[in-house]
Design a protein around this motif. Structure first.
Motif, PDB file in Angstrom:
ATOM      1  N   GLY A 154      42.996  65.581  37.466  1.00 29.81           N
ATOM      2  CA  GLY A 154      44.312  65.506  36.853  1.00 29.81           C
ATOM      3  C   GLY A 154      45.149  64.320  37.270  1.00 29.81           C
ATOM      4  O   GLY A 154      46.273  64.149  36.787  1.00 29.81           O
ATOM      5  N   LYS A 155      44.640  63.477  38.158  1.00 33.09           N
ATOM      6  CA  LYS A 155      45.381  62.298  38.622  1.00 33.09           C
ATOM      7  C   LYS A 155      44.651  61.025  38.199  1.00 33.09           C
ATOM      8  O   LYS A 155      43.423  61.010  38.126  1.00 33.09           O
ATOM      9  CB  LYS A 155      45.548  62.338  40.144  1.00 33.09           C
ATOM     10  CG  LYS A 155      46.394  63.491  40.655  1.00 33.09           C
ATOM     11  CD  LYS A 155      46.544  63.425  42.166  1.00 33.09           C
ATOM     12  CE  LYS A 155      47.422  64.559  42.677  1.00 33.09           C
ATOM     13  NZ  LYS A 155      47.589  64.495  44.153  1.00 33.09           N
ATOM     14  N   PRO A 156      45.401  59.935  37.952  1.00 33.29           N
ATOM     15  CA  PRO A 156      44.752  58.672  37.573  1.00 33.29           C
ATOM     16  C   PRO A 156      43.795  58.195  38.656  1.00 33.29           C
ATOM     17  O   PRO A 156      44.066  58.344  39.846  1.00 33.29           O
ATOM     18  CB  PRO A 156      45.943  57.708  37.413  1.00 33.29           C
ATOM     19  CG  PRO A 156      47.123  58.575  37.182  1.00 33.29           C
ATOM     20  CD  PRO A 156      46.865  59.832  37.950  1.00 33.29           C
ATOM     21  N   SER A 157      42.665  57.630  38.238  1.00 35.51           N
ATOM     22  CA  SER A 157      41.693  57.118  39.190  1.00 35.51           C
ATOM     23  C   SER A 157      42.262  55.906  39.925  1.00 35.51           C
ATOM     24  O   SER A 157      43.208  55.253  39.468  1.00 35.51           O
ATOM     25  CB  SER A 157      40.399  56.727  38.475  1.00 35.51           C
ATOM     26  OG  SER A 157      40.627  55.624  37.622  1.00 35.51           O
ATOM     27  N   LYS A 158      41.672  55.585  41.050  1.00 32.90           N
ATOM     28  CA  LYS A 158      42.129  54.476  41.882  1.00 32.90           C
ATOM     29  C   LYS A 158      42.098  53.161  41.115  1.00 32.90           C
ATOM     30  O   LYS A 158      42.986  52.308  41.268  1.00 32.90           O
ATOM     31  CB  LYS A 158      41.247  54.382  43.135  1.00 32.90           C
ATOM     32  CG  LYS A 158      41.701  53.341  44.145  1.00 32.90           C
ATOM     33  CD  LYS A 158      40.790  53.353  45.357  1.00 32.90           C
ATOM     34  CE  LYS A 158      41.232  52.301  46.380  1.00 32.90           C
ATOM     35  NZ  LYS A 158      40.327  52.283  47.558  1.00 32.90           N
ATOM     36  N   GLU A 159      41.094  52.995  40.249  1.00 37.25           N
ATOM     37  CA  GLU A 159      40.961  51.735  39.516  1.00 37.25           C
ATOM     38  C   GLU A 159      42.125  51.496  38.569  1.00 37.25           C
ATOM     39  O   GLU A 159      42.527  50.355  38.324  1.00 37.25           O
ATOM     40  CB  GLU A 159      39.650  51.709  38.721  1.00 37.25           C
ATOM     41  CG  GLU A 159      39.413  50.360  38.037  1.00 37.25           C
ATOM     42  CD  GLU A 159      38.146  50.339  37.202  1.00 37.25           C
ATOM     43  OE1 GLU A 159      37.787  49.264  36.723  1.00 37.25           O
ATOM     44  OE2 GLU A 159      37.530  51.406  37.028  1.00 37.25           O
ATOM     45  N   ILE A 160      42.702  52.570  38.039  1.00 41.17           N
ATOM     46  CA  ILE A 160      43.828  52.424  37.114  1.00 41.17           C
ATOM     47  C   ILE A 160      44.987  51.704  37.795  1.00 41.17           C
ATOM     48  O   ILE A 160      45.687  50.892  37.202  1.00 41.17           O
ATOM     49  CB  ILE A 160      44.290  53.803  36.589  1.00 41.17           C
ATOM     50  CG1 ILE A 160      43.150  54.519  35.864  1.00 41.17           C
ATOM     51  CG2 ILE A 160      45.494  53.660  35.679  1.00 41.17           C
ATOM     52  CD1 ILE A 160      42.621  53.788  34.665  1.00 41.17           C
ATOM     53  N   PHE A 161      45.186  51.992  39.087  1.00 44.58           N
ATOM     54  CA  PHE A 161      46.288  51.378  39.821  1.00 44.58           C
ATOM     55  C   PHE A 161      45.945  49.965  40.304  1.00 44.58           C
ATOM     56  O   PHE A 161      46.831  49.123  40.439  1.00 44.58           O
ATOM     57  CB  PHE A 161      46.661  52.243  41.033  1.00 44.58           C
ATOM     58  CG  PHE A 161      47.293  53.549  40.662  1.00 44.58           C
ATOM     59  CD1 PHE A 161      48.600  53.593  40.198  1.00 44.58           C
ATOM     60  CD2 PHE A 161      46.586  54.735  40.757  1.00 44.58           C
ATOM     61  CE1 PHE A 161      49.199  54.804  39.852  1.00 44.58           C
ATOM     62  CE2 PHE A 161      47.174  55.944  40.419  1.00 44.58           C
ATOM     63  CZ  PHE A 161      48.486  55.976  39.960  1.00 44.58           C
ATOM     64  N   GLU A 162      44.657  49.703  40.570  1.00 45.39           N
ATOM     65  CA  GLU A 162      44.268  48.436  41.183  1.00 45.39           C
ATOM     66  C   GLU A 162      43.846  47.370  40.184  1.00 45.39           C
ATOM     67  O   GLU A 162      43.757  46.191  40.542  1.00 45.39           O
ATOM     68  CB  GLU A 162      43.121  48.680  42.182  1.00 45.39           C
ATOM     69  CG  GLU A 162      43.521  49.555  43.369  1.00 45.39           C
ATOM     70  CD  GLU A 162      42.382  49.788  44.334  1.00 45.39           C
ATOM     71  OE1 GLU A 162      41.231  49.442  43.975  1.00 45.39           O
ATOM     72  OE2 GLU A 162      42.636  50.308  45.435  1.00 45.39           O
ATOM     73  N   ASN A 163      43.573  47.744  38.956  1.00 45.07           N
ATOM     74  CA  ASN A 163      43.063  46.806  37.960  1.00 45.07           C
ATOM     75  C   ASN A 163      44.224  46.046  37.309  1.00 45.07           C
ATOM     76  O   ASN A 163      44.843  46.509  36.361  1.00 45.07           O
ATOM     77  CB  ASN A 163      42.259  47.572  36.896  1.00 45.07           C
ATOM     78  CG  ASN A 163      41.442  46.648  36.021  1.00 45.07           C
ATOM     79  OD1 ASN A 163      41.894  45.570  35.658  1.00 45.07           O
ATOM     80  ND2 ASN A 163      40.240  47.091  35.676  1.00 45.07           N
ATOM     81  N   LYS A 164      44.521  44.861  37.835  1.00 48.55           N
ATOM     82  CA  LYS A 164      45.663  44.075  37.350  1.00 48.55           C
ATOM     83  C   LYS A 164      45.435  43.556  35.935  1.00 48.55           C
ATOM     84  O   LYS A 164      46.383  43.424  35.153  1.00 48.55           O
ATOM     85  CB  LYS A 164      45.932  42.906  38.312  1.00 48.55           C
ATOM     86  CG  LYS A 164      46.324  43.351  39.717  1.00 48.55           C
ATOM     87  CD  LYS A 164      47.584  44.228  39.678  1.00 48.55           C
ATOM     88  CE  LYS A 164      47.999  44.670  41.062  1.00 48.55           C
ATOM     89  NZ  LYS A 164      49.168  45.592  41.020  1.00 48.55           N
ATOM     90  N   PHE A 165      44.196  43.248  35.606  1.00 49.49           N
ATOM     91  CA  PHE A 165      43.864  42.785  34.258  1.00 49.49           C
ATOM     92  C   PHE A 165      44.199  43.872  33.237  1.00 49.49           C
ATOM     93  O   PHE A 165      44.824  43.618  32.203  1.00 49.49           O
ATOM     94  CB  PHE A 165      42.387  42.423  34.206  1.00 49.49           C
ATOM     95  CG  PHE A 165      41.900  41.954  32.860  1.00 49.49           C
ATOM     96  CD1 PHE A 165      42.184  40.684  32.403  1.00 49.49           C
ATOM     97  CD2 PHE A 165      41.140  42.791  32.047  1.00 49.49           C
ATOM     98  CE1 PHE A 165      41.728  40.242  31.168  1.00 49.49           C
ATOM     99  CE2 PHE A 165      40.683  42.370  30.812  1.00 49.49           C
ATOM    100  CZ  PHE A 165      40.980  41.084  30.377  1.00 49.49           C
ATOM    101  N   LEU A 166      43.807  45.092  33.550  1.00 48.67           N
ATOM    102  CA  LEU A 166      44.109  46.237  32.688  1.00 48.67           C
ATOM    103  C   LEU A 166      45.615  46.444  32.590  1.00 48.67           C
ATOM    104  O   LEU A 166      46.155  46.646  31.496  1.00 48.67           O
ATOM    105  CB  LEU A 166      43.441  47.494  33.241  1.00 48.67           C
ATOM    106  CG  LEU A 166      43.848  48.820  32.591  1.00 48.67           C
ATOM    107  CD1 LEU A 166      43.367  48.881  31.143  1.00 48.67           C
ATOM    108  CD2 LEU A 166      43.288  49.998  33.388  1.00 48.67           C
ATOM    109  N   GLU A 167      46.298  46.396  33.725  1.00 46.99           N
ATOM    110  CA  GLU A 167      47.749  46.621  33.749  1.00 46.99           C
ATOM    111  C   GLU A 167      48.486  45.625  32.851  1.00 46.99           C
ATOM    112  O   GLU A 167      49.357  46.008  32.062  1.00 46.99           O
ATOM    113  CB  GLU A 167      48.263  46.503  35.180  1.00 46.99           C
ATOM    114  CG  GLU A 167      49.759  46.701  35.321  1.00 46.99           C
ATOM    115  CD  GLU A 167      50.236  46.517  36.746  1.00 46.99           C
ATOM    116  OE1 GLU A 167      51.461  46.367  36.939  1.00 46.99           O
ATOM    117  OE2 GLU A 167      49.399  46.513  37.674  1.00 46.99           O
ATOM    118  N   GLU A 168      48.116  44.350  32.960  1.00 47.05           N
ATOM    119  CA  GLU A 168      48.784  43.326  32.161  1.00 47.05           C
ATOM    120  C   GLU A 168      48.495  43.511  30.671  1.00 47.05           C
ATOM    121  O   GLU A 168      49.374  43.316  29.827  1.00 47.05           O
ATOM    122  CB  GLU A 168      48.352  41.931  32.625  1.00 47.05           C
ATOM    123  CG  GLU A 168      48.919  41.529  33.976  1.00 47.05           C
ATOM    124  CD  GLU A 168      50.437  41.616  34.022  1.00 47.05           C
ATOM    125  OE1 GLU A 168      51.086  41.094  33.092  1.00 47.05           O
ATOM    126  OE2 GLU A 168      50.971  42.224  34.960  1.00 47.05           O
TER     127      GLU A 168
END
Length: 289
Positions: free
Chosen positions: A43-57
């Protein structure tokens, strides 16, 4: 024979932005890369969701694009696909997640009553939801009972407890009631993202999607050219504006794709992002949702 079949199969799949543009008559709103981990873990976002700057941008750019798009009205966005397993649930979550991280008030609505994937990955079990509220045969249910809090910074309306195997047809949806619900929710939330059913299986839902902003998820090397062409032709037959698209799950490292196609950054929508500098896109992304 197997090699020829493989070649034909690849060529019938969407691999480049020009293929989307040929049938959607416009470029996609943005691109989402192929991710390594499942989007939600317990039920919580995976670690990669927070660390992936390319995805975030990329997600921030997509939010900016949909907010500035003159054809988009209000705050509600319906996320659909032409077929199953094209990542519409994952896209719904990702857009909701990034918007909530920007301190926006966000609501996710699980409209896919057949699979209820958005509800399931949030571990939500509820007798009341989208199905009960909009089904013409169901007794009146208060809208306040639909909204549930999650472990994250957004709320969700689950799919509900659909009994039997029948799909929720267009005729069962009380459209006036739906629009009344949306107008009420838009007073409270900055963004409302709806995870819809795939349109290829229920094209009669297409008139319903025209009521709100619709984004069609196109999955890289998975969505077929024929299915995208069919959906867009259905919109044309009904004299409706074609939906916007989002190019999803782009796997830049697929050797099978590179055997058949030579990419450039503009065709994949990655110009200026510097892909390949340690972002580590692997296989996964929680697909099947």
């Amino acid at each position: 024979f197997i090699v020829l079949l493989d070649i034909f199969s690849l060529k019938n799949r969407i691999q480049l932005i020009p293929q989307i543009r040929d049938h959607a008559k416009k470029n996609p709103l943005g691109t989402i890369p192929h991710l390594k981990d499942f989007i939600l873990q317990q039920g919580k976002p995976s670690k990669e969701i927070f660390e992936n700057k390319f995805l975030e941008e990329n997600l921030k750019k997509i939010l900016l694009t949909i907010k500035s798009n003159a054809k988009f009205r209000k705050k509600t966005y319906l996320i659909s696909s032409s077929s199953t397993a094209e990542g519409k649930t994952s896209v719904t979550f990702l857009l909701g997640h990034i918007a909530s991280q920007l301190n926006k008030k966000v609501l996710l609505i699980d409209m896919d009553v057949e699979k209820a994937s958005l509800s399931n990955i949030h571990n939500i079990k509820n007798n009341y939801g989208f199905y009960e509220y909009l089904n013409n045969k169901t007794k009146r249910i208060s809208a306040s009972k639909l909204i549930m809090k999650t472990k994250n910074k957004y709320d969700i309306i689950p799919a509900g407890n659909r009994k039997g195997k029948q799909n929720l047809s267009f005729e069962q949806i009380n459209t006036k009631k739906f629009m009344s619900l949306i107008r009420m929710l838009e007073k409270k939330y900055d963004y409302i993202f709806c995870d819809s059913m795939p349109l290829n299986y229920q094209p009669e839902l297409i008139p319903f999607t025209s009521l709100i902003n619709t984004i069609l998820t196109v999955r890289h090397n998975k969505t077929s050219v024929s299915s995208l062409k069919f959906i867009m032709s259905e919109y044309n037959k009904m004299d409706l504006d074609q939906p916007q698209t989002l190019f999803n799950d782009i796997d830049f490292k697929s050797s099978r794709v590179f055997r058949m196609t030579t990419y450039n950054s503009d065709e994949l929508g990655t110009s200026g992002y510097g892909y390949g500098y340690g972002y580590g896109y692997g296989y996964g992304y929680g697909y099947g949702y």
